[in-house]
Design an enzyme around this catalytic site. Sequence first.
Site, mmCIF file in Angstrom:
data_model
loop_
_atom_site.group_PDB
_atom_site.id
_atom_site.type_symbol
_atom_site.label_atom_id
_atom_site.label_comp_id
_atom_site.label_asym_id
_atom_site.label_seq_id
_atom_site.Cartn_x
_atom_site.Cartn_y
_atom_site.Cartn_z
ATOM 1 N N ASP A 8 0.881 -1.163 0.000
ATOM 2 C CA ASP A 8 0.000 0.000 0.000
ATOM 3 C C ASP A 8 0.923 1.219 0.000
ATOM 4 O OD1 ASP A 8 -2.199 1.748 0.274
ATOM 5 O OD2 ASP A 8 -2.007 1.706 2.462
ATOM 6 N N GLU A 69 -1.350 -1.515 -4.621
ATOM 7 C CA GLU A 69 -2.569 -0.734 -4.807
ATOM 8 C C GLU A 69 -2.319 0.402 -5.786
ATOM 9 O OE1 GLU A 69 -5.235 2.126 -2.049
ATOM 10 O OE2 GLU A 69 -5.016 0.074 -1.302
ATOM 11 N N ASP A 141 -2.087 1.057 7.421
ATOM 12 C CA ASP A 141 -1.328 0.875 6.179
ATOM 13 C C ASP A 141 -0.940 -0.589 5.976
ATOM 14 O OD1 ASP A 141 -1.126 3.748 5.394
ATOM 15 O OD2 ASP A 141 -0.001 3.870 7.278
#
Length: 174
Positions: A8, A69, A141
């Site tokens: 991420d 992502e 996160d």
Amino acid sequence: MTRILGIDPGSQRTGVGIIDVDAAGKVTHVFHAPLVLVTAGEFPARLRRLLDGLTALIIEHRPDEVAIEKVFMARNPDSALKLGQARGAAIGAVVLRDLPVSEYAATEVKLAVVGRGSAEKAQIQHMVGLMLGLSGKLQADAADALAVAITHAHVSATAKRLGVGVQQAWGRKG
């Protein structure tokens, strides 16, 4: 067994999560943490910390595949540029190790993990914890990174069952 590194990306903190997936599709937690970049100082030093941190994780945990992502929005243009540069640095770190990279939008990750593309962060943290049998609250996160890895595991399993590529297995990609 397939080991997946989920990322991420962020310019202040980048979440990383690693899972193992067996032939039956069972996912097992291996590792998760936020890579804290903001304390490295100026932005170029943050990117260096990101590259070094991901390289060390790849060497230590030897993932087979990487899922990251996609980034679509940021608070302002400067934040968007920094986020894009951090994402690029993360992709660079993994492709230099010859690892295949798959990309997923946040809505795709939320849909795969929670069942709703507009899920809240707390819902993602909760579902990731349940899926991986983790107790306690997960750092946001790192939970997002694990969710990206779980999404890739599900999409890969579907692709294999359908006899298509990963890009074709989810939505209208590719």
